[in-house]
Design an enzyme around this catalytic site. Structure first.
Site, PDB file in Angstrom:
ATOM      1  N   LYS A  61      45.872  42.739  32.543  1.00 13.73           N
ATOM      2  CA  LYS A  61      44.497  42.642  32.030  1.00 13.73           C
ATOM      3  C   LYS A  61      44.085  43.967  31.386  1.00 13.73           C
ATOM      4  O   LYS A  61      43.474  43.992  30.310  1.00 13.73           O
ATOM      5  CB  LYS A  61      43.537  42.271  33.175  1.00 13.73           C
ATOM      6  CG  LYS A  61      43.713  40.820  33.634  1.00 13.73           C
ATOM      7  CD  LYS A  61      43.008  40.485  34.938  1.00 13.73           C
ATOM      8  CE  LYS A  61      43.350  39.061  35.376  1.00 13.73           C
ATOM      9  NZ  LYS A  61      42.778  38.633  36.640  1.00 13.73           N
ATOM     10  N   GLN A 105      39.555  41.623  41.348  1.00 10.02           N
ATOM     11  CA  GLN A 105      40.732  40.773  41.506  1.00 10.02           C
ATOM     12  C   GLN A 105      40.717  40.098  42.880  1.00 10.02           C
ATOM     13  O   GLN A 105      40.514  40.744  43.907  1.00 10.02           O
ATOM     14  CB  GLN A 105      42.018  41.601  41.320  1.00 10.02           C
ATOM     15  CG  GLN A 105      43.302  40.799  41.309  1.00 10.02           C
ATOM     16  CD  GLN A 105      43.414  39.846  40.116  1.00 10.02           C
ATOM     17  OE1 GLN A 105      42.843  40.073  39.060  1.00 10.02           O
ATOM     18  NE2 GLN A 105      44.155  38.763  40.289  1.00 10.02           N
ATOM     19  N   ASP A 128      34.512  37.029  34.656  1.00  7.23           N
ATOM     20  CA  ASP A 128      35.364  36.023  35.291  1.00  7.23           C
ATOM     21  C   ASP A 128      34.630  34.686  35.415  1.00  7.23           C
ATOM     22  O   ASP A 128      35.254  33.658  35.681  1.00  7.23           O
ATOM     23  CB  ASP A 128      35.679  36.490  36.722  1.00  7.23           C
ATOM     24  CG  ASP A 128      37.143  36.760  36.938  1.00  7.23           C
ATOM     25  OD1 ASP A 128      37.947  36.418  36.059  1.00  7.23           O
ATOM     26  OD2 ASP A 128      37.464  37.311  38.002  1.00  7.23           O
TER      27      ASP A 128
HETATM   28  N1  GUN Z   1      43.129  35.794  41.113  1.00 10.30           N
HETATM   29  C1  GUN Z   1      43.833  34.791  40.545  1.00 10.30           C
HETATM   30  N2  GUN Z   1      43.244  34.398  39.399  1.00 10.30           N
HETATM   31  C2  GUN Z   1      42.149  35.161  39.247  1.00 10.30           C
HETATM   32  C3  GUN Z   1      41.136  35.223  38.243  1.00 10.30           C
HETATM   33  O1  GUN Z   1      41.110  34.499  37.253  1.00 10.30           O
HETATM   34  N3  GUN Z   1      40.180  36.154  38.469  1.00 10.30           N
HETATM   35  C4  GUN Z   1      40.179  36.969  39.549  1.00 10.30           C
HETATM   36  N4  GUN Z   1      39.188  37.847  39.659  1.00 10.30           N
HETATM   37  N5  GUN Z   1      41.097  36.935  40.483  1.00 10.30           N
HETATM   38  C5  GUN Z   1      42.076  36.031  40.323  1.00 10.30           C
END
Ligand code: GUN
Length: 294
Positions: A61, A105, A128
């Protein structure tokens, strides 16, 4: 883009290439940021603990944010951090006007309450799209950030010419991260599909899915969707990830299904990269919402 340029599987299904579309999105955003005179656009990532897959996701990311011409700010915290200390770190980012998007995350290490952390994110910084307020905005049809994985599924279908209006869609899995928002996106005006939400207690899943023109599989059961689930010509999008003895596997038995489907995502290289592409899109929109540019 002309359809004949699309790569196809040996069985003739259009391969919905998420890496390629993610790269197109990142290049497009970079061009838009440059055309705006390179305003400061900042994505903050928060990683707690030392979960290896989470480290890889966050690294990707950050890399894509930088490629898109954004600033990546990273906060890494020990897995034994207390709830109040984590809340203080997230509150700092929420209060900092130079941060436009915040990604915490998930999952957080045991003992930390993710809901209370997400509650601290202002909706305009919730790139998100996972907080109560972002979900409420989606439900009520108000402007806000849409969760990145289901948004990525929509982008793949748009890009690869999957017709949705008047079509039947089945979403397998009712998670807040994917299944629930996916159903809302498929059913909303402009997409105009008729979605069914299927799950582990639905009964004859194969029969339910065989009715569908579009299948989105998001349960995390490796190889669940076999050829007998798929109506010839249907679009099949795989969101599942299972770590098995044979490596990482999706919910879709790709080799069997590609011979029946009209379009299919590879795994890896399908919906996963699009989650990151849509995070970049949401961060760009977040910066605009917060006045970083007009
Ligand atoms: N963990 C797995 N997928 C995601 C996501 O799309 N966003 C976040 N913040 N954590 C994740």
């Amino acid at each position: 883009m002309a359809e004949e340029k699309w790569e196809r599987t040996p069985g003739g299904a259009v391969l919905m290439d998420g890496n390629r579309l993610r790269d197109e999105l990142v290049v497009d955003l970079k061009g838009r940021i440059e055309a705006l005179g390179n305003p400061h656009v900042c994505l903050a990532t928060v990683l707690v603990g030392d979960d290896k897959p989470s480290q890889i996701y966050v690294r990707n990311k950050r890399k894509k944010a930088e490629e898109a011409g954004m600033v990546s700010r990273h906060v890494e915290l020990p897995g034994d951090i207390s709830q109040p200390d984590l809340e203080a770190a997230v509150r700092d980012l929420a209060d900092d006007p130079s941060v436009h998007g915040i990604l915490v995350q998930l999952p957080l290490p045991d003992g930390l309450d993710a809901e209370r952390i997400l509650d601290l994110l202002p909706p305009e910084k919730d790139v998100d799209g996972l907080t109560e307020r972002s979900m409420g905005r989606l439900l009520r049809g108000r402007d806000g950030h849409v969760p990145c994985t289901p948004l990525g599924v929509m982008r793949l279908m748009e890009r690869y010419g999957v017709e949705t209006a008047g079509k039947k869609a089945v979403v397998i899995g009712r998670s807040t991260l994917v299944g629930l928002p996916q159903v809302l996106l498929l059913g909303r005006k402009g997409c105009d599909a008729t979605p069914t939400l299927a799950h582990s207690r639905s009964g004859d899943l194969a029969a339910i899915c065989r009715e569908a023109d579009i299948i989105v599989a998001a349960v995390g059961v490796a190889g669940l969707v076999t050829a007998e689930f798929v109506k010839p010509g249907a679009a099949v999008l795989d969101v599942g990830i299972s770590r098995t003895a044979d490596g990482i596997q999706g919910d879709v038995d790709f080799d069997a299904v590609q011979a029946v489907a009209g379009a299919i995502t590879p795994m890896p290289g399908g919906t996963g990269p699009m989650t990151i592409g849509c995070l970049m899109e949401n961060t760009f929109n977040a910066a605009r919402m917060q006045g970083a540019f007009a």
